[in-house]
Design a protein around this motif. Sequence first.
Motif, PDB file in Angstrom:
ATOM      1  N   UNK A  10       0.844  -1.199   0.000  1.00  0.00           N
ATOM      2  CA  UNK A  10       0.000   0.000   0.000  1.00  0.00           C
ATOM      3  C   UNK A  10       0.872   1.238   0.000  1.00  0.00           C
ATOM      4  N   UNK A  11       0.453   2.251  -0.771  1.00  0.00           N
ATOM      5  CA  UNK A  11       1.287   3.449  -0.901  1.00  0.00           C
ATOM      6  C   UNK A  11       0.483   4.717  -0.622  1.00  0.00           C
ATOM      7  N   UNK A  12      -0.572   4.583   0.135  1.00  0.00           N
ATOM      8  CA  UNK A  12      -1.418   5.742   0.406  1.00  0.00           C
ATOM      9  C   UNK A  12      -0.830   6.597   1.529  1.00  0.00           C
ATOM     10  N   UNK A  13      -1.699   7.271   2.215  1.00  0.00           N
ATOM     11  CA  UNK A  13      -1.305   8.157   3.292  1.00  0.00           C
ATOM     12  C   UNK A  13      -0.422   7.431   4.311  1.00  0.00           C
ATOM     13  N   UNK A  14      -0.829   6.245   4.692  1.00  0.00           N
ATOM     14  CA  UNK A  14      -0.055   5.503   5.693  1.00  0.00           C
ATOM     15  C   UNK A  14       1.234   4.941   5.111  1.00  0.00           C
ATOM     16  N   UNK A  15       1.195   4.603   3.847  1.00  0.00           N
ATOM     17  CA  UNK A  15       2.422   4.158   3.191  1.00  0.00           C
ATOM     18  C   UNK A  15       3.502   5.225   3.284  1.00  0.00           C
ATOM     19  N   UNK A  16       3.124   6.476   3.091  1.00  0.00           N
ATOM     20  CA  UNK A  16       4.084   7.571   3.210  1.00  0.00           C
ATOM     21  C   UNK A  16       4.558   7.745   4.650  1.00  0.00           C
ATOM     22  N   UNK A  39      11.163  -3.415  -0.443  1.00  0.00           N
ATOM     23  CA  UNK A  39      10.179  -3.588  -1.523  1.00  0.00           C
ATOM     24  C   UNK A  39       8.871  -2.904  -1.183  1.00  0.00           C
ATOM     25  N   UNK A  40       8.262  -2.314  -2.223  1.00  0.00           N
ATOM     26  CA  UNK A  40       6.931  -1.746  -2.088  1.00  0.00           C
ATOM     27  C   UNK A  40       5.998  -2.518  -2.994  1.00  0.00           C
ATOM     28  N   UNK A  41       4.778  -2.754  -2.494  1.00  0.00           N
ATOM     29  CA  UNK A  41       3.865  -3.617  -3.232  1.00  0.00           C
ATOM     30  C   UNK A  41       2.490  -2.973  -3.364  1.00  0.00           C
ATOM     31  N   UNK A  42       1.947  -3.007  -4.588  1.00  0.00           N
ATOM     32  CA  UNK A  42       0.569  -2.591  -4.827  1.00  0.00           C
ATOM     33  C   UNK A  42       0.179  -3.101  -6.196  1.00  0.00           C
ATOM     34  N   UNK A  43      -1.129  -3.108  -6.475  1.00  0.00           N
ATOM     35  CA  UNK A  43      -1.575  -3.702  -7.736  1.00  0.00           C
ATOM     36  C   UNK A  43      -1.172  -2.889  -8.955  1.00  0.00           C
ATOM     37  N   UNK A  49       5.722   1.912  -8.613  1.00  0.00           N
ATOM     38  CA  UNK A  49       7.084   2.247  -9.027  1.00  0.00           C
ATOM     39  C   UNK A  49       7.420   3.703  -8.672  1.00  0.00           C
ATOM     40  N   UNK A  50       6.481   4.581  -8.959  1.00  0.00           N
ATOM     41  CA  UNK A  50       6.692   5.997  -8.628  1.00  0.00           C
ATOM     42  C   UNK A  50       6.885   6.165  -7.117  1.00  0.00           C
ATOM     43  N   UNK A  51       6.059   5.453  -6.359  1.00  0.00           N
ATOM     44  CA  UNK A  51       6.170   5.509  -4.894  1.00  0.00           C
ATOM     45  C   UNK A  51       7.524   4.985  -4.440  1.00  0.00           C
ATOM     46  N   UNK A  75      10.171  -8.005   7.290  1.00  0.00           N
ATOM     47  CA  UNK A  75       8.994  -7.352   7.897  1.00  0.00           C
ATOM     48  C   UNK A  75       7.959  -7.085   6.815  1.00  0.00           C
ATOM     49  N   UNK A  76       6.724  -7.464   7.097  1.00  0.00           N
ATOM     50  CA  UNK A  76       5.612  -7.081   6.220  1.00  0.00           C
ATOM     51  C   UNK A  76       4.850  -5.948   6.910  1.00  0.00           C
ATOM     52  N   UNK A  77       4.701  -4.853   6.179  1.00  0.00           N
ATOM     53  CA  UNK A  77       3.957  -3.709   6.724  1.00  0.00           C
ATOM     54  C   UNK A  77       2.683  -3.552   5.904  1.00  0.00           C
ATOM     55  N   UNK A  78       1.547  -3.687   6.581  1.00  0.00           N
ATOM     56  CA  UNK A  78       0.247  -3.714   5.902  1.00  0.00           C
ATOM     57  C   UNK A  78      -0.418  -2.341   5.991  1.00  0.00           C
ATOM     58  N   UNK A  79      -0.508  -1.648   4.857  1.00  0.00           N
ATOM     59  CA  UNK A  79      -1.088  -0.303   4.797  1.00  0.00           C
ATOM     60  C   UNK A  79      -2.288  -0.272   3.865  1.00  0.00           C
ATOM     61  N   UNK A  80      -2.986  -1.366   3.750  1.00  0.00           N
ATOM     62  CA  UNK A  80      -4.110  -1.482   2.827  1.00  0.00           C
ATOM     63  C   UNK A  80      -5.418  -1.278   3.583  1.00  0.00           C
ATOM     64  N   UNK A  81      -6.535  -1.166   2.852  1.00  0.00           N
ATOM     65  CA  UNK A  81      -7.825  -0.996   3.532  1.00  0.00           C
ATOM     66  C   UNK A  81      -8.111  -2.144   4.503  1.00  0.00           C
ATOM     67  N   UNK A  82      -8.975  -1.835   5.470  1.00  0.00           N
ATOM     68  CA  UNK A  82      -9.233  -2.741   6.596  1.00  0.00           C
ATOM     69  C   UNK A  82      -9.660  -4.149   6.180  1.00  0.00           C
TER      70      UNK A  82
END
Lengths: 381, 381, 381, 381
Positions: A10-16, A39-43, A49-51, A75-82
């Motif tokens: 996830x690269x949203x508000x919390x990703x930042x 690594x950053x991951x999103x669909x 890539x920009x993130x 470490x996996x950091x989960x910043x996706x919707x609930x």
Amino acid sequence: MKKLNVGIIGYGFMGRAHSNAYRKVANFFDLQYEPVLKAACARDAKKVKAFADKWGYQSIETDWRKLIERKDIDIIDICTPNNTHAEIANAAAHAGKMILCEKPLSMDGPEGEKMVKVVEKANVPNMVWYNYRRTPAVTLAKQLIDEGRLGRIFHYRAKFLQDWTINPDLPQGGAGLWRLDVKAAGSGVTGDLLAHCIDTAIWLNGTIDQVSAMTETFVKKRMHNLTGKVTNVGIDDACAFLGRFTNGSLATFESTRYARGHKALYTFEINGEHASIFWDLHDLHRLQYFDHKDDSVVRGWRSIHVSDGDQPYMKNWWVPGLQIGYEHTFVHQVADFLQGVAKDKWAGPAFRDALETQYVCDAVLSSAKNDRWQKVKHAYK
Amino acid sequence: MKKLNVGIIGYGFMGRAHSNAYRKVANFFDLQYEPVLKAACARDAKKVKAFADKWGYQSIETDWRKLIERKDIDIIDICTPNNTHAEIANAAAHAGKMILCEKPLSMDGPEGEKMVKVVEKANVPNMVWYNYRRTPAVTLAKQLIDEGRLGRIFHYRAKFLQDWTINPDLPQGGAGLWRLDVKAAGSGVTGDLLAHCIDTAIWLNGTIDQVSAMTETFVKKRMHNLTGKVTNVGIDDACAFLGRFTNGSLATFESTRYARGHKALYTFEINGEHASIFWDLHDLHRLQYFDHKDDSVVRGWRSIHVSDGDQPYMKNWWVPGLQIGYEHTFVHQVADFLQGVAKDKWAGPAFRDALETQYVCDAVLSSAKNDRWQKVKHAYK
Amino acid sequence: MKKLNVGIIGYGFMGRAHSNAYRKVANFFDLQYEPVLKAACARDAKKVKAFADKWGYQSIETDWRKLIERKDIDIIDICTPNNTHAEIANAAAHAGKMILCEKPLSMDGPEGEKMVKVVEKANVPNMVWYNYRRTPAVTLAKQLIDEGRLGRIFHYRAKFLQDWTINPDLPQGGAGLWRLDVKAAGSGVTGDLLAHCIDTAIWLNGTIDQVSAMTETFVKKRMHNLTGKVTNVGIDDACAFLGRFTNGSLATFESTRYARGHKALYTFEINGEHASIFWDLHDLHRLQYFDHKDDSVVRGWRSIHVSDGDQPYMKNWWVPGLQIGYEHTFVHQVADFLQGVAKDKWAGPAFRDALETQYVCDAVLSSAKNDRWQKVKHAYK
Amino acid sequence: MKKLNVGIIGYGFMGRAHSNAYRKVANFFDLQYEPVLKAACARDAKKVKAFADKWGYQSIETDWRKLIERKDIDIIDICTPNNTHAEIANAAAHAGKMILCEKPLSMDGPEGEKMVKVVEKANVPNMVWYNYRRTPAVTLAKQLIDEGRLGRIFHYRAKFLQDWTINPDLPQGGAGLWRLDVKAAGSGVTGDLLAHCIDTAIWLNGTIDQVSAMTETFVKKRMHNLTGKVTNVGIDDACAFLGRFTNGSLATFESTRYARGHKALYTFEINGEHASIFWDLHDLHRLQYFDHKDDSVVRGWRSIHVSDGDQPYMKNWWVPGLQIGYEHTFVHQVADFLQGVAKDKWAGPAFRDALETQYVCDAVLSSAKNDRWQKVKHAYK
């Protein structure tokens, strides 16, 4: 310094916010483990890539399952919707990864229970991003309470007031607005805002046993961002509850996104026999403190500018009088997480702590639905 | 309870404030002397009659000399423009009356010196209405200083900021506006506002030895209210000065009627070795207090709501939390005056105290005129 | 100016506050009717004589029935404990007197209903001393709401926090402490403090339809002041409730005498579509106001120092920047009462208005007792 | 994105603040140039190595001349004591480097003049770290003034109050304490703190023409940290001055390190014909604003929480209500510097701007020494 490789989803508000914390923590704290932005991951490959470029992640993934499979990720950091937390967290735990999960833990208590079981069985470090605990002023409040300065507690009241959804033309759902979509968010202000208040409250004042709540949805229909259709709004715009803590003190909680004039006014106040404490997110670097033991003619609420080296976390930053801001709470959380791993004494809030909060949220929503007092299930044995 | 008959001269803003104090004092304070509203005096018979009826004065006079001649008058209260204080006060003293004179004492130091000589020779109780000393929060500040809580004093700063004369169409002179007429007022903000700041400062922190000042008149010409002609403005619209107190602390003072947004913002702050104090007329029921002896992690400015029974004057009013206002400072001054008479230990500020303030004003105006540091003459031996 | 003779019953805290108002009102307001302090009444002849002397009452009575019988009394002012209001008020109404009754109106709704019937049948001017409506800042809030500045209302929250009964050694009952005795007071903070909050709320935001409440008595037993025996405490030390206003807005109310650091912190906040308002009794001369129509970059809560001549009641007092205090709310209430009588358009809150508040209190106490939501009976047709 | 290689000299408090800014700026701002942490330089090889490791500098130097000679360095950042700025800056300019120099520019005006000549002749981008201009609230103040919202300016007052040197046992000189050593610092609070106030003032309100100042050294002797000897203290502990701006407004400035209770209380207030502004470093994310054009009954000081996307710099950070802190001012300065280089329109404050501030400091110190008004030399033609 040993390295721990982070894979963020996830690269949203919390990703930042999290990325900033990983980047900064070793500049300001002395650590045995250093986080590496692996690594950053999103669909959406282009966006992720920009993130990744912006924040210095060394690689990207577009499938979180692949990320979890990678051997070079610690470490996996989960910043996706609930609504995606459980599946990802469970998979990460099975893969033996350390897990940092955004709050709230889950869509509801039963889902959270399973997540707790899985991470505890996997015995991996696990933490939920209830970041406000690490505001220096809030941590100082915790210290003062633990020192017994307040004595018996009579009252705990918390509010989280915003005004950003008053406009009825604001759509629901979709990127950036999933918090308005009950399917993605699970609930409205209860899980988004009150969950923060409840986490802090349990940390400072112990568990809550019963609640009586009301919720309201002021704008009943909104256009859905993805479909363009006007549909019923499923979330709670506002929620307030009364409650009783296990220690006998009274709880009054309220949250809304319809309080004109307040952007993100999270406040709490705790009244004890000997002293009281008040804190306010809009001036997060201050703690208000009243001590009845002061000489009577000069008693008053003290406005403490929490920026001295002997106050929590502050020796790592600047000099007295120079304040820090919102983002630093995440840096502190990462620092404590890493130090916990190093000492093999994991820092909280763990998934189980977040489950306790989830149970309160469940009871609140159930009480509001049924118009009656509701007992709270406990995650702690 | 013995009676003391008051004859008041002038029915303007201060005439009302003093009359209210005389009427209320015995309801709230236990006194040996009770003031009686005996006579009100002013040149306009119709207006002074209306005033006397409004406030319950038993009689009127249109010539202050006649008032002073009356045997049934014990106290002369002077509420007239500054340029009339000396003549009235001297006559009242010669007649053996007690005298309460509005501030500033006189048009300048030399005039004030004569007034002091006359009242001291006549040996009559004499007082000047520097009412802000009797704000409970300010009296509390005095107590804290006298107890030594501040230690050595480094800094004293005061401001009195208003904005009511920014409009250039406001006329000068005439009823209600004599404060803009240099012939009636003697000076502008220096005598009207800074005099208050100086009186409090001397009371709290001792005498001032030297000053460097600047003044400004932003609106150079105004229509005169009585003549209708546009003439040069003779008063100072703004005045600021640096100074050195006898005790070695530094003074910074400022006053203006051109500070947009401030109605009557009289503030002072005093920084000592161990503690600091701040007060603000816009919230006059509060005192801000910082005590370095507090535990370091919980040090902060205390906002003291001065409304408890053990705080100055407050046991005579309501209950904790219920504030008093501006007018009460005058009630306190009358109470202290009457108790001083009863104990034959007259309460200040006496004419001599007000002369000390006058000397500072003189030095300030002289310094501003000559662009140089000016020594302050002292009224105290 | 015509005279109206006041007979006051009770000489406690409220006896003083009302007497002060009667004495001052004609000095500051232009009136057709002037109140005359005719008689003071209480059982203890010596004490009531001292009170009458202090305040200038022309006569005393020791039996309130005799006072009501007197032909020379126009107004009966009831300042006695809550359990005596009904009997006195009913008798006064039968005797055709105007009635000013302390709050809360009655011990409960049914008792209050009868009182309303009696005064309305007698058709005498009747008013209840919910004085906070007449704080200039609160009256200004009412104006802003009536002008439509807030738009649709979403939230109303009020608190009344004190800390004076935390000490378990404080006795219950007896002179000065009857508010702790359930037989005299009817309830604890609900009738004493929340009743104020509810009265203001109904005035500003309309009626409340349903509530869910909790109460608590933190100190279960106290010595009774009159008997010396330790008995169960019957009052509520703290009370909080959720509710729904008829206009669809949400209510959160809380009151306690166990909030360390707060002396008499009555606050309310109202959030509307376009604007919000906040007020605080500890700084009663200020109103906080947020207007979303301000330019976005300079939007912020405005701290309004309510002391200008165009703000409610303030042209009658001093000059801009000079604040009034608690006692002035009573002066305003008397002024409005007298002007209402003169215009034959009686000022509120009338007994019927106070009954509406009583019904909310009843519903709150019932809800707390039964742990369920409770509908509110309405006094208004 | 093009790279610009930074060579930093000095690793103290400012070394950290600048390094953090270089590291963060590209994460939050869209830039054409990205700063690269190329080399850190200081005399102590071990310490500078530790610093370089902590912040990610790729190399170290122990001689600043060598650093300046390096071809791979584009920017020289000077974070050393004041007495070294000139020599380093001049050498860097001769080498054609861009220069970012800590404030104050120089030891005095004459030295600063030469530095300006050198950098302007070399035509290299040059900037001085007066960071407070880039506090979003301060930048917003600048916008409001430039839009003409304040109208004619009457008053500008600024203070910078600290209390960290009250303890007479604090030594002077040496690492971390060179600000107390007149040989290294040039002056005390004047160059350290007032220089900040003056820079902001000139930016917001234009140049100052004349001043009258006083200085004081409260603790006359202190042990020198390096020698262990007790010697006279050469710096000013406190400094206050009056002045006149070129635009006719009045200046009152004060700074001290003896104001108990204030850690780093930099405040300024500016009073204009139509509006006023107040700012306070202790709550740097807020701007106080009073607009006389508001409806009169709801006029008040607005407390603006500067955290919205349309307020300066804030769209780059978090969401409304979430505040930033001290360190962000440096990030903004780097962002503006880099964007200025990209557009070939260099951002201020340039060396010449800092020289104007230096001239005011010189005039202040001269005035204080000679006890007379002093004209200010101007850097601007």
